[in-house]
Design a protein around this motif. Structure first.
Motif, PDB file in Angstrom:
ATOM      1  N   GLU A 163       0.820  -1.213   0.000  1.00 24.53           N
ATOM      2  CA  GLU A 163       0.000   0.000   0.000  1.00 24.53           C
ATOM      3  C   GLU A 163       0.855   1.266   0.000  1.00 24.53           C
ATOM      4  O   GLU A 163       0.478   2.275  -0.582  1.00 24.53           O
ATOM      5  N   GLU A 164       2.022   1.207   0.637  1.00 21.43           N
ATOM      6  CA  GLU A 164       2.918   2.363   0.677  1.00 21.43           C
ATOM      7  C   GLU A 164       3.456   2.704  -0.707  1.00 21.43           C
ATOM      8  O   GLU A 164       3.611   3.878  -1.048  1.00 21.43           O
ATOM      9  N   ILE A 165       3.782   1.687  -1.498  1.00 21.43           N
ATOM     10  CA  ILE A 165       4.447   1.941  -2.780  1.00 21.43           C
ATOM     11  C   ILE A 165       3.512   1.947  -3.977  1.00 21.43           C
ATOM     12  O   ILE A 165       3.817   2.565  -4.998  1.00 21.43           O
ATOM     13  N   SER A 166       2.372   1.278  -3.882  1.00 16.27           N
ATOM     14  CA  SER A 166       1.521   1.057  -5.058  1.00 16.27           C
ATOM     15  C   SER A 166       1.041   2.327  -5.757  1.00 16.27           C
ATOM     16  O   SER A 166       0.886   2.302  -6.995  1.00 16.27           O
ATOM     17  N   PRO A 167       0.841   3.464  -5.065  1.00 16.15           N
ATOM     18  CA  PRO A 167       0.408   4.654  -5.815  1.00 16.15           C
ATOM     19  C   PRO A 167       1.449   5.161  -6.822  1.00 16.15           C
ATOM     20  O   PRO A 167       1.100   5.940  -7.723  1.00 16.15           O
ATOM     21  N   TYR A 168       2.690   4.688  -6.696  1.00 17.67           N
ATOM     22  CA  TYR A 168       3.769   5.254  -7.501  1.00 17.67           C
ATOM     23  C   TYR A 168       4.400   4.243  -8.460  1.00 17.67           C
ATOM     24  O   TYR A 168       5.297   4.594  -9.223  1.00 17.67           O
ATOM     25  N   ILE A 169       3.947   2.995  -8.433  1.00 17.98           N
ATOM     26  CA  ILE A 169       4.526   1.955  -9.277  1.00 17.98           C
ATOM     27  C   ILE A 169       3.593   1.655 -10.446  1.00 17.98           C
ATOM     28  O   ILE A 169       2.402   1.414 -10.274  1.00 17.98           O
ATOM     29  N   ASP A 170       4.167   1.664 -11.649  1.00 21.24           N
ATOM     30  CA  ASP A 170       3.378   1.449 -12.867  1.00 21.24           C
ATOM     31  C   ASP A 170       3.419   0.012 -13.359  1.00 21.24           C
ATOM     32  O   ASP A 170       2.498  -0.449 -14.034  1.00 21.24           O
ATOM     33  N   ALA A 171       4.509  -0.697 -13.070  1.00 25.66           N
ATOM     34  CA  ALA A 171       4.644  -2.090 -13.521  1.00 25.66           C
ATOM     35  C   ALA A 171       5.533  -2.847 -12.558  1.00 25.66           C
ATOM     36  O   ALA A 171       6.453  -2.283 -11.961  1.00 25.66           O
ATOM     37  N   MET A 172       5.249  -4.127 -12.411  1.00 29.63           N
ATOM     38  CA  MET A 172       6.086  -5.006 -11.596  1.00 29.63           C
ATOM     39  C   MET A 172       6.389  -6.284 -12.362  1.00 29.63           C
ATOM     40  O   MET A 172       5.540  -6.795 -13.101  1.00 29.63           O
ATOM     41  N   ASN A 173       7.606  -6.772 -12.187  1.00 27.55           N
ATOM     42  CA  ASN A 173       7.876  -8.175 -12.479  1.00 27.55           C
ATOM     43  C   ASN A 173       8.104  -8.845 -11.132  1.00 27.55           C
ATOM     44  O   ASN A 173       8.997  -8.452 -10.372  1.00 27.55           O
ATOM     45  N   ILE A 174       7.275  -9.833 -10.831  1.00 28.08           N
ATOM     46  CA  ILE A 174       7.325 -10.517  -9.541  1.00 28.08           C
ATOM     47  C   ILE A 174       7.780 -11.953  -9.761  1.00 28.08           C
ATOM     48  O   ILE A 174       7.234 -12.666 -10.614  1.00 28.08           O
ATOM     49  N   ASP A 175       8.781 -12.382  -9.010  1.00 25.42           N
ATOM     50  CA  ASP A 175       9.235 -13.764  -9.079  1.00 25.42           C
ATOM     51  C   ASP A 175       8.230 -14.670  -8.385  1.00 25.42           C
ATOM     52  O   ASP A 175       8.043 -14.566  -7.168  1.00 25.42           O
ATOM     53  N   LEU A 176       7.623 -15.539  -9.156  1.00 29.81           N
ATOM     54  CA  LEU A 176       6.829 -16.635  -8.591  1.00 29.81           C
ATOM     55  C   LEU A 176       7.724 -17.863  -8.723  1.00 29.81           C
ATOM     56  O   LEU A 176       7.721 -18.561  -9.731  1.00 29.81           O
ATOM     57  N   LYS A 177       8.542 -18.091  -7.733  1.00 30.98           N
ATOM     58  CA  LYS A 177       9.686 -18.983  -7.863  1.00 30.98           C
ATOM     59  C   LYS A 177       9.312 -20.457  -8.016  1.00 30.98           C
ATOM     60  O   LYS A 177      10.115 -21.264  -8.494  1.00 30.98           O
ATOM     61  N   ALA A 178       8.123 -20.792  -7.621  1.00 32.58           N
ATOM     62  CA  ALA A 178       7.595 -22.149  -7.760  1.00 32.58           C
ATOM     63  C   ALA A 178       6.130 -22.072  -7.376  1.00 32.58           C
ATOM     64  O   ALA A 178       5.629 -21.002  -7.029  1.00 32.58           O
ATOM     65  N   PHE A 179       5.450 -23.203  -7.418  1.00 29.03           N
ATOM     66  CA  PHE A 179       4.055 -23.193  -6.989  1.00 29.03           C
ATOM     67  C   PHE A 179       3.834 -24.284  -5.947  1.00 29.03           C
ATOM     68  O   PHE A 179       2.954 -25.133  -6.061  1.00 29.03           O
ATOM     69  N   SER A 180       4.695 -24.218  -4.911  1.00 24.42           N
ATOM     70  CA  SER A 180       4.541 -25.166  -3.813  1.00 24.42           C
ATOM     71  C   SER A 180       5.102 -24.566  -2.533  1.00 24.42           C
ATOM     72  O   SER A 180       6.120 -23.869  -2.556  1.00 24.42           O
ATOM     73  N   ASP A 181       4.414 -24.834  -1.461  1.00 26.46           N
ATOM     74  CA  ASP A 181       4.883 -24.384  -0.155  1.00 26.46           C
ATOM     75  C   ASP A 181       6.208 -25.053   0.201  1.00 26.46           C
ATOM     76  O   ASP A 181       7.085 -24.439   0.822  1.00 26.46           O
ATOM     77  N   ARG A 182       6.374 -26.312  -0.217  1.00 26.31           N
ATOM     78  CA  ARG A 182       7.612 -27.045   0.055  1.00 26.31           C
ATOM     79  C   ARG A 182       8.822 -26.315  -0.513  1.00 26.31           C
ATOM     80  O   ARG A 182       9.845 -26.137   0.171  1.00 26.31           O
ATOM     81  N   PHE A 183       8.734 -25.888  -1.759  1.00 21.27           N
ATOM     82  CA  PHE A 183       9.854 -25.189  -2.405  1.00 21.27           C
ATOM     83  C   PHE A 183      10.197 -23.924  -1.637  1.00 21.27           C
ATOM     84  O   PHE A 183      11.368 -23.663  -1.339  1.00 21.27           O
ATOM     85  N   TYR A 184       9.190 -23.132  -1.306  1.00 21.62           N
ATOM     86  CA  TYR A 184       9.441 -21.868  -0.613  1.00 21.62           C
ATOM     87  C   TYR A 184      10.011 -22.088   0.775  1.00 21.62           C
ATOM     88  O   TYR A 184      10.920 -21.374   1.207  1.00 21.62           O
ATOM     89  N   ARG A 185       9.510 -23.072   1.509  1.00 25.24           N
ATOM     90  CA  ARG A 185       9.969 -23.284   2.890  1.00 25.24           C
ATOM     91  C   ARG A 185      11.353 -23.909   2.948  1.00 25.24           C
ATOM     92  O   ARG A 185      12.227 -23.449   3.673  1.00 25.24           O
ATOM     93  N   HIS A 186      11.560 -24.964   2.142  1.00 25.13           N
ATOM     94  CA  HIS A 186      12.775 -25.756   2.302  1.00 25.13           C
ATOM     95  C   HIS A 186      13.941 -25.251   1.470  1.00 25.13           C
ATOM     96  O   HIS A 186      15.098 -25.425   1.858  1.00 25.13           O
ATOM     97  N   LEU A 187      13.682 -24.638   0.318  1.00 21.71           N
ATOM     98  CA  LEU A 187      14.788 -24.175  -0.524  1.00 21.71           C
ATOM     99  C   LEU A 187      15.085 -22.697  -0.307  1.00 21.71           C
ATOM    100  O   LEU A 187      16.239 -22.275  -0.383  1.00 21.71           O
ATOM    101  N   LEU A 188      14.060 -21.903   0.000  1.00 24.97           N
ATOM    102  CA  LEU A 188      14.240 -20.458   0.079  1.00 24.97           C
ATOM    103  C   LEU A 188      14.129 -19.897   1.486  1.00 24.97           C
ATOM    104  O   LEU A 188      14.456 -18.733   1.706  1.00 24.97           O
ATOM    105  N   ASP A 189      13.619 -20.696   2.422  1.00 22.88           N
ATOM    106  CA  ASP A 189      13.283 -20.185   3.749  1.00 22.88           C
ATOM    107  C   ASP A 189      12.300 -19.026   3.614  1.00 22.88           C
ATOM    108  O   ASP A 189      12.451 -17.969   4.218  1.00 22.88           O
TER     109      ASP A 189
END
Length: 282
Positions: free
Chosen positions: A159-185
């Motif tokens: 909410e703090e930044i969204s009024p000023y950002i026109d585009a984002m590229n967001i890393d969706l690094k995987a589609f599993s909770d396991r990947f995010y928890r065990h590989l990325l913390d």
């Protein structure tokens, strides 16, 4: 003890110490961004390098980054400024720039095709205050603002930044909770919530780096692309997906590169649900 609320970690930071990200500290009982205005990288890049395919293609953007990150990706492409020992040494030697200086430089680069600013290279949102302040001035000067992020940040930060950002590229690094928890913390749900929130205010493209044996299953890509397709329908906008090839680096230097054939197969899988799917690093 003050608690940082930028991300899911909720670090309790003692006076003069830093949080998990290495960029936020406590001074006089307040959590602040110690990396505010401290730049480790500054370059005029093609917009496609962010990567953004459907946002002002053919233009350039002044890209800047600091140090610090709240994830621990063992395949990090920018480890020297994110969370390696070298990264945290930047605290004492990074160059300091006021937001006004950055915007002035960006304006001077307009004749070379620059359309604005991109906050990238490390995780920009561990120093969201600098992103907010600089992007606000950039917007007032008539320029565009881009954010390249892991999306591991709270809705309050968004909410703090969204009024000023026109585009984002967001890393969706995987589609599993396991990947995010065990590989990325990391925190898979926080990333999904951030993507969902970002779509309400700006153009969003997603990037998934495919690592052999970790997130390269067709079933997972079907789940990922189906979820993105549901967001497209809900928000009535296209969400380009970049499916990118992994190369050995940092703590996964012993792994083989992702086969090009795997990337192209996953692109076709994603196209079952999505119109805009792009292979990367092939």
């Amino acid at each position: 003890m003050p608690v940082c609320k930028v991300c899911f970690r909720h670090c309790r930071i003692e006076e003069g110490q830093t949080g998990f990200c290495g960029a936020r500290t406590c001074r006089e009982g307040q959590i602040i961004a110690e990396n505010y205005g401290k730049l480790t990288s500054l370059a005029l890049d093609p917009i496609e390098k962010k990567p953004l395919k459907l946002f002002h293609p053919g233009t350039k953007v002044l890209s800047l980054g600091s140090y610090g990150c709240n994830l621990r990706c063992p395949f990090c492409q920018n480890s020297s400024i994110s969370w390696s020992q070298e990264a945290f040494e930047y605290k004492n030697r990074a160059d300091f720039y006021e937001p006004q200086e950055i915007v002035k430089t960006a304006l001077e680069l307009r004749p070379r095709g620059n359309i604005g600013l991109a906050f990238t290279y490390n995780e920009p949102l561990v120093g969201y205050e600098f992103v907010r302040d600089t992007a606000r001035l950039s917007k007032e000067a008539g320029m565009e603002n881009v954010l390249v992020t892991s999306g591991t940040a709270s809705q309050d930060v968004l909410e703090e930044i969204s009024p000023y950002i026109d585009a984002m590229n967001i890393d969706l690094k995987a589609f599993s909770d396991r990947f995010y928890r065990h590989l990325l913390d990391g925190d898979f749900q926080m990333v999904k919530d951030f993507i969902t929130g970002a779509l309400k205010s700006c153009h969003v493209e997603l990037t998934t780096l495919i690592i052999p044996g970790e997130n390269d299953r067709e079933e997972e890509m079907r789940e990922l692309s189906a979820w993105v397709a549901s967001l497209e329908k809900e928000n009535k906008k296209n969400i380009p997906l970049h499916i990118t090839r992994f190369f050995p680096r940092f703590k996964l230097a012993d792994k083989d590169p992702t086969p090009v054939g795997t990337i192209m197969e996953l692109v076709e899988v994603a196209k079952e649900k999505l119109e805009y799917v792009f292979p990367g690093n092939v």
